[in-house]
Motif scaffolding. Structure first.
Motif, PDB file in Angstrom:
ATOM      1  N   LEU A   1       0.043  -1.524   2.859  1.00  0.00           N
ATOM      2  CA  LEU A   1      -1.294  -2.086   3.057  1.00  0.00           C
ATOM      3  C   LEU A   1      -2.280  -1.029   3.542  1.00  0.00           C
ATOM      4  O   LEU A   1      -3.454  -1.037   3.161  1.00  0.00           O
ATOM      5  CB  LEU A   1      -1.239  -3.252   4.043  1.00  0.00           C
ATOM      6  CG  LEU A   1      -0.589  -4.524   3.522  1.00  0.00           C
ATOM      7  CD1 LEU A   1      -0.465  -5.551   4.639  1.00  0.00           C
ATOM      8  CD2 LEU A   1      -1.380  -5.096   2.371  1.00  0.00           C
ATOM      9  N   LEU A   2      -1.822  -0.113   4.380  1.00  0.00           N
ATOM     10  CA  LEU A   2      -2.708   0.953   4.853  1.00  0.00           C
ATOM     11  C   LEU A   2      -2.967   1.993   3.769  1.00  0.00           C
ATOM     12  O   LEU A   2      -4.018   2.637   3.771  1.00  0.00           O
ATOM     13  CB  LEU A   2      -2.107   1.620   6.093  1.00  0.00           C
ATOM     14  CG  LEU A   2      -2.109   0.776   7.354  1.00  0.00           C
ATOM     15  CD1 LEU A   2      -1.337   1.478   8.464  1.00  0.00           C
ATOM     16  CD2 LEU A   2      -3.520   0.468   7.803  1.00  0.00           C
ATOM     17  N   ALA A   3      -2.042   2.181   2.831  1.00  0.00           N
ATOM     18  CA  ALA A   3      -2.210   3.172   1.769  1.00  0.00           C
ATOM     19  C   ALA A   3      -2.983   2.630   0.578  1.00  0.00           C
ATOM     20  O   ALA A   3      -3.347   3.398  -0.317  1.00  0.00           O
ATOM     21  CB  ALA A   3      -0.844   3.668   1.300  1.00  0.00           C
ATOM     22  N   LEU A   4      -3.271   1.338   0.542  1.00  0.00           N
ATOM     23  CA  LEU A   4      -3.928   0.733  -0.612  1.00  0.00           C
ATOM     24  C   LEU A   4      -5.286   1.337  -0.951  1.00  0.00           C
ATOM     25  O   LEU A   4      -5.591   1.537  -2.133  1.00  0.00           O
ATOM     26  CB  LEU A   4      -4.044  -0.775  -0.396  1.00  0.00           C
ATOM     27  CG  LEU A   4      -4.395  -1.627  -1.599  1.00  0.00           C
ATOM     28  CD1 LEU A   4      -3.363  -1.417  -2.693  1.00  0.00           C
ATOM     29  CD2 LEU A   4      -4.455  -3.083  -1.213  1.00  0.00           C
ATOM     30  N   PRO A   5      -6.143   1.694   0.004  1.00  0.00           N
ATOM     31  CA  PRO A   5      -7.425   2.314  -0.379  1.00  0.00           C
ATOM     32  C   PRO A   5      -7.276   3.677  -1.052  1.00  0.00           C
ATOM     33  O   PRO A   5      -8.181   4.114  -1.762  1.00  0.00           O
ATOM     34  CB  PRO A   5      -8.168   2.472   0.956  1.00  0.00           C
ATOM     35  CG  PRO A   5      -7.544   1.509   1.862  1.00  0.00           C
ATOM     36  CD  PRO A   5      -6.119   1.379   1.426  1.00  0.00           C
ATOM     37  N   PHE A   6      -6.161   4.346  -0.869  1.00  0.00           N
ATOM     38  CA  PHE A   6      -5.980   5.662  -1.468  1.00  0.00           C
ATOM     39  C   PHE A   6      -5.470   5.587  -2.899  1.00  0.00           C
ATOM     40  O   PHE A   6      -5.301   6.608  -3.549  1.00  0.00           O
ATOM     41  CB  PHE A   6      -5.027   6.496  -0.615  1.00  0.00           C
ATOM     42  CG  PHE A   6      -5.537   6.689   0.781  1.00  0.00           C
ATOM     43  CD1 PHE A   6      -6.640   7.488   1.020  1.00  0.00           C
ATOM     44  CD2 PHE A   6      -4.938   6.042   1.847  1.00  0.00           C
ATOM     45  CE1 PHE A   6      -7.127   7.661   2.298  1.00  0.00           C
ATOM     46  CE2 PHE A   6      -5.420   6.199   3.128  1.00  0.00           C
ATOM     47  CZ  PHE A   6      -6.518   7.011   3.359  1.00  0.00           C
ATOM     48  N   PHE A   7      -5.218   4.379  -3.405  1.00  0.00           N
ATOM     49  CA  PHE A   7      -4.776   4.199  -4.782  1.00  0.00           C
ATOM     50  C   PHE A   7      -5.946   4.103  -5.750  1.00  0.00           C
ATOM     51  O   PHE A   7      -5.783   3.651  -6.864  1.00  0.00           O
ATOM     52  CB  PHE A   7      -3.930   2.934  -4.918  1.00  0.00           C
ATOM     53  CG  PHE A   7      -2.581   3.035  -4.286  1.00  0.00           C
ATOM     54  CD1 PHE A   7      -1.950   4.252  -4.140  1.00  0.00           C
ATOM     55  CD2 PHE A   7      -1.931   1.903  -3.840  1.00  0.00           C
ATOM     56  CE1 PHE A   7      -0.709   4.342  -3.559  1.00  0.00           C
ATOM     57  CE2 PHE A   7      -0.683   1.976  -3.254  1.00  0.00           C
ATOM     58  CZ  PHE A   7      -0.083   3.204  -3.119  1.00  0.00           C
ATOM     59  N   LYS A   8      -7.118   4.485  -5.332  1.00  0.00           N
ATOM     60  CA  LYS A   8      -8.321   4.333  -6.145  1.00  0.00           C
ATOM     61  C   LYS A   8      -8.255   5.276  -7.343  1.00  0.00           C
ATOM     62  O   LYS A   8      -8.402   6.475  -7.210  1.00  0.00           O
ATOM     63  CB  LYS A   8      -9.553   4.630  -5.304  1.00  0.00           C
ATOM     64  CG  LYS A   8     -10.850   4.466  -6.059  1.00  0.00           C
ATOM     65  CD  LYS A   8     -12.016   4.783  -5.178  1.00  0.00           C
ATOM     66  CE  LYS A   8     -12.051   6.282  -4.950  1.00  0.00           C
ATOM     67  NZ  LYS A   8     -13.208   6.767  -4.273  1.00  0.00           N
ATOM     68  N   GLU A   9      -8.016   4.718  -8.512  1.00  0.00           N
ATOM     69  CA  GLU A   9      -7.935   5.504  -9.736  1.00  0.00           C
ATOM     70  C   GLU A   9      -9.100   5.198 -10.674  1.00  0.00           C
ATOM     71  O   GLU A   9      -9.350   5.933 -11.600  1.00  0.00           O
ATOM     72  CB  GLU A   9      -6.621   5.214 -10.471  1.00  0.00           C
ATOM     73  CG  GLU A   9      -5.412   5.722  -9.729  1.00  0.00           C
ATOM     74  CD  GLU A   9      -5.308   7.233  -9.780  1.00  0.00           C
ATOM     75  OE1 GLU A   9      -5.785   7.839 -10.748  1.00  0.00           O
ATOM     76  OE2 GLU A   9      -4.756   7.806  -8.839  1.00  0.00           O
ATOM     77  N   MET A  10      -9.771   4.070 -10.458  1.00  0.00           N
ATOM     78  CA  MET A  10     -10.847   3.665 -11.356  1.00  0.00           C
ATOM     79  C   MET A  10     -12.191   4.059 -10.756  1.00  0.00           C
ATOM     80  O   MET A  10     -12.367   4.039  -9.547  1.00  0.00           O
ATOM     81  CB  MET A  10     -10.827   2.148 -11.548  1.00  0.00           C
ATOM     82  CG  MET A  10      -9.650   1.628 -12.306  1.00  0.00           C
ATOM     83  SD  MET A  10      -9.750   1.922 -14.044  1.00  0.00           S
ATOM     84  CE  MET A  10     -10.989   0.765 -14.506  1.00  0.00           C
TER      85      MET A  10
END
Length: 177
Positions: A86-95
């Protein structure tokens, strides 16, 4: 020019706050236990452990993941990846387009995650018995699988049309790193 009139906007906002206060203050002052759970009225007995402990609603998914993994150490070890993912979710920004309105694959995955969280929350309320443990294991696996497949739709379908040049990309999306 940058001012907002006080009458229609702030008046209505304050009116909503006063109506909500008029509804909820009598409960808080005159009948605070009317919205409580009936188990709160049972006198405490420190000797026996209750057979079915249910945490608050916001801890129910974590509680279900804890009980769906066999072994106490494995359940406790599964809680750490929940918070890390949940804390790493913002770093998955690929779009470049962050809205799901133009990404139907991401929209479907989001609704599946929401249904999964509701199912895991319901399982967290149930006792730790045979059918509920098995039912809880399937959505727990999907919960972790969601964070593993979240970056894939960003790499498959970009939100930028291909005819933009690199210079146009820098001009249009200069606020993105």
């Amino acid at each position: 020019m940058d001012k907002i009139a006080s009458y229609p906007y702030f008046y209505v906002k304050d009116l909503v706050g006063r109506v909500a206060s008029a509804i909820f203050f009598p409960f808080g002052f005159f009948a605070p236990n009317i919205l409580g759970h009936p188990d709160n009225d049972i006198p405490a007995n420190p000797r026996p452990t209750t057979p079915h402990i249910v945490p608050e609603w916001y801890f129910l998914p974590i509680h279900a993941i804890l009980h769906s993994i066999p072994g106490k150490a494995g359940g406790v070890a599964a809680i750490a990846p929940v918070f890390i993912s949940l804390l790493a979710l913002p770093f998955f920004k690929e779009m470049y387009v962050c809205s799901s309105s133009f990404r139907p694959i991401h929209q479907g995955i989001f609704w599946l995650l929401l249904a999964d969280c509701l199912l895991v929350g319901w399982i967290g309320c149930q006792p730790v018995e045979a059918p509920f443990v098995t039912i809880g294991q399937i959505p727990s696996v999907f919960f972790f699988l969601f964070f593993a497949i979240t970056p894939i739709p960003g790499r498959v379908g970009r939100g930028i049309p291909k005819y933009y040049t690199d210079e146009t990309h820098r001009t249009l999306f200069s606020f993105w790193p």
